[in-house]
Scaffold this active site. Sequence first.
Site, PDB file in Angstrom:
ATOM      1  N   SER A 152      45.976  28.920  31.066  1.00  0.00           N
ATOM      2  CA  SER A 152      44.649  29.519  31.197  1.00  0.00           C
ATOM      3  C   SER A 152      43.742  28.872  30.154  1.00  0.00           C
ATOM      4  O   SER A 152      44.206  28.153  29.269  1.00  0.00           O
ATOM      5  CB  SER A 152      44.761  31.024  30.934  1.00  0.00           C
ATOM      6  N   TYR A 165      47.237  38.865  26.600  1.00  0.00           N
ATOM      7  CA  TYR A 165      47.091  37.757  27.543  1.00  0.00           C
ATOM      8  C   TYR A 165      46.890  36.441  26.796  1.00  0.00           C
ATOM      9  O   TYR A 165      47.530  35.424  27.105  1.00  0.00           O
ATOM     10  CB  TYR A 165      45.911  38.027  28.470  1.00  0.00           C
TER      11      TYR A 165
END
Length: 260
Positions: A152, A165
């Site tokens: 990501s 995350y």
Amino acid sequence: MNELENFTNTTFRLDGRVAIVTGGASGLGAYYTKALLSSGASVLVVSRSKKGWETIQDFATAGKYLVAFYQQDITADGSAQAIAERAVAEYGTIDILVNNAGIQIRNEWQDFKDADWRKVIDVNLNAAYYLSHAVAEVMTEHDGGKIINIGSMQSFLPGKYIFPYAAAKHGIVGLTKAYAEALAPHNIQVNALAPGYIDTLMTKALQEDPVRSVEILDHIPAGHWAQPQELMGTLVFLASAASNYVTGITVPVDGGYLLR
């Protein structure tokens, strides 16, 4: 010998290859599955629910591709071994693993619960570790394979509302490097793909935010949010023989977002 003798457009083909894609029936995972199927691979889609299965099956049927489905919580004890065994039972071997399944929980730092931290780390990082281990045991038997972890922008950047995350996606980079070095002697390449800001249903709220959407777009040199299809070529490259001398890297597909 002509140096191009063994390089053709078929270098990017995946005919005869067997792939596992976690979370491969919905979101960006569905595009990864379709990319692999279209390139000739047989795919085992692993997901916690059956959401998206019918759409993927219709796509496979129309193209005469081979796809199978396995409903499994990837964080459950023994799930990694069960998934690997299912793939071998379906197709005889495993050549490609795409660790795609992931979740995100947003909150102010002081409001994060311990349970939220554990849940996000378990899905986004721990499951990738265990499944890579189980699949590598199969790949080493035939001395070759590809493991592709999905990172990501938070593999590189902080996320003040998404602590677990961001930690998991930073961890994916380290996990990718560690497995890449350990498995290189077995002709197994391990890389990560890090999507930038992608136009999906999950990002609609962000795109419609009058402040944040402008900030993000101004930060992308390419000048637009990516369409999911713009990730498919990189995924196929990392899964194919074209990337046989590429290992341990994280490839941003971000329109240049990280340049600014």
